[in-house]
Design an enzyme around this catalytic site. Structure first.
Site, PDB file in Angstrom:
ATOM      1  N   GLU A  35       0.811  -1.218   0.000  1.00  0.00           N
ATOM      2  CA  GLU A  35       0.000   0.000   0.000  1.00  0.00           C
ATOM      3  C   GLU A  35       0.845   1.269   0.000  1.00  0.00           C
ATOM      4  O   GLU A  35       0.436   2.299   0.525  1.00  0.00           O
ATOM      5  CB  GLU A  35      -0.951  -0.011   1.205  1.00  0.00           C
ATOM      6  CG  GLU A  35      -1.940  -1.162   1.155  1.00  0.00           C
ATOM      7  CD  GLU A  35      -2.877  -1.200   2.351  1.00  0.00           C
ATOM      8  OE1 GLU A  35      -2.893  -0.242   3.152  1.00  0.00           O
ATOM      9  OE2 GLU A  35      -3.601  -2.204   2.479  1.00  0.00           O
ATOM     10  N   CYS A  36       1.985   1.219  -0.621  1.00  0.00           N
ATOM     11  CA  CYS A  36       2.922   2.339  -0.677  1.00  0.00           C
ATOM     12  C   CYS A  36       2.805   3.023  -2.039  1.00  0.00           C
ATOM     13  O   CYS A  36       2.464   2.378  -3.035  1.00  0.00           O
ATOM     14  CB  CYS A  36       4.343   1.789  -0.468  1.00  0.00           C
ATOM     15  SG  CYS A  36       5.665   3.005  -0.606  1.00  0.00           S
ATOM     16  N   GLY A  37       3.113   4.287  -2.102  1.00  0.00           N
ATOM     17  CA  GLY A  37       3.113   5.000  -3.372  1.00  0.00           C
ATOM     18  C   GLY A  37       4.136   4.455  -4.360  1.00  0.00           C
ATOM     19  O   GLY A  37       4.028   4.671  -5.570  1.00  0.00           O
ATOM     20  N   LEU A  38       5.124   3.744  -3.871  1.00  0.00           N
ATOM     21  CA  LEU A  38       6.171   3.169  -4.730  1.00  0.00           C
ATOM     22  C   LEU A  38       5.852   1.734  -5.161  1.00  0.00           C
ATOM     23  O   LEU A  38       6.613   1.135  -5.918  1.00  0.00           O
ATOM     24  CB  LEU A  38       7.508   3.166  -3.977  1.00  0.00           C
ATOM     25  CG  LEU A  38       8.016   4.521  -3.476  1.00  0.00           C
ATOM     26  CD1 LEU A  38       9.240   4.341  -2.579  1.00  0.00           C
ATOM     27  CD2 LEU A  38       8.338   5.432  -4.641  1.00  0.00           C
ATOM     28  N   THR A  39       4.737   1.189  -4.697  1.00  0.00           N
ATOM     29  CA  THR A  39       4.440  -0.225  -4.896  1.00  0.00           C
ATOM     30  C   THR A  39       4.310  -0.623  -6.361  1.00  0.00           C
ATOM     31  O   THR A  39       4.967  -1.559  -6.813  1.00  0.00           O
ATOM     32  CB  THR A  39       3.167  -0.621  -4.118  1.00  0.00           C
ATOM     33  OG1 THR A  39       3.391  -0.365  -2.734  1.00  0.00           O
ATOM     34  CG2 THR A  39       2.832  -2.085  -4.318  1.00  0.00           C
TER      35      THR A  39
END
Length: 173
Positions: A43-47
């Protein structure tokens, strides 16, 4: 159980970790392979970028002696909240990951997984030993020694040239 404070082991191959089902995995089984070790979160912006590029690298190099080892971690704003089973489902279904996704670990603090103590002590970053965020990456050579550490914002494809260098076994004459 807490993390061992000893980092005296000589290579990543000396460690045993847990898979998503709780089974022991001897990292010695990866001897002779170049490894890209990544702490992941769903659930990370970098995922999306990271999982997509990790998949691209894996498809391109899995038959050439490269393995990607993903370690879920929930220490950064709770961005990997699920159980190991839920994480595995997301990684394999949503992101189509074919590389190993292990059990959730801590990468910082008093319960840091021993393999992460080893990785961090082998290669410091601008922030010292601490892992800054999700998708920090370690490049490990075929002998199990850390040869590179990359920030979360360094994309997997940006590491490809360094990875390729590890695949050359003998210099050209």
């Amino acid at each position: 159980m807490g993390a061992s404070s000893s980092v005296s082991k000589g290579s990543i191959h000396d460690y045993t970790v847990k898979d998503a089902r709780g089974n022991d995995v001897d990292l010695g089984t990866y001897k002779g392979k170049a490894l890209l070790v990544v702490n992941v979160a769903s659930e990370c912006g970098l995922t999306n970028t990271n999982y997509n590029q990790l998949n691209d690298l894996y498809q391109k190099y899995k038959d050439k002696g490269v393995e990607i080892l993903a370690f879920p971690c929930n220490q950064f704003l709770g961005q990997e909240p699920g159980t190991n089973e839920q994480i595995q489902e997301v990684a394999c279904t949503r992101f189509k990951a074919e590389f190993p996704v292990f059990a959730k670990v801590d990468v910082n603090g008093k319960n840091t997984a021993p393999v992460y103590e080893f990785l961090k002590s082998s290669k410091w970053s601008l922030f010292g030993r601490r892992i800054k965020w999700n998708f920090s990456k370690f490049l490990v050579n075929k002998d199990g020694h850390v040869v590179g550490r990359y920030a979360p914002t360094t994309t997997p494809l940006a590491i490809e040239k360094d990875l390729q260098k590890l695949l050359v076994t003998e210099p050209s004459s």
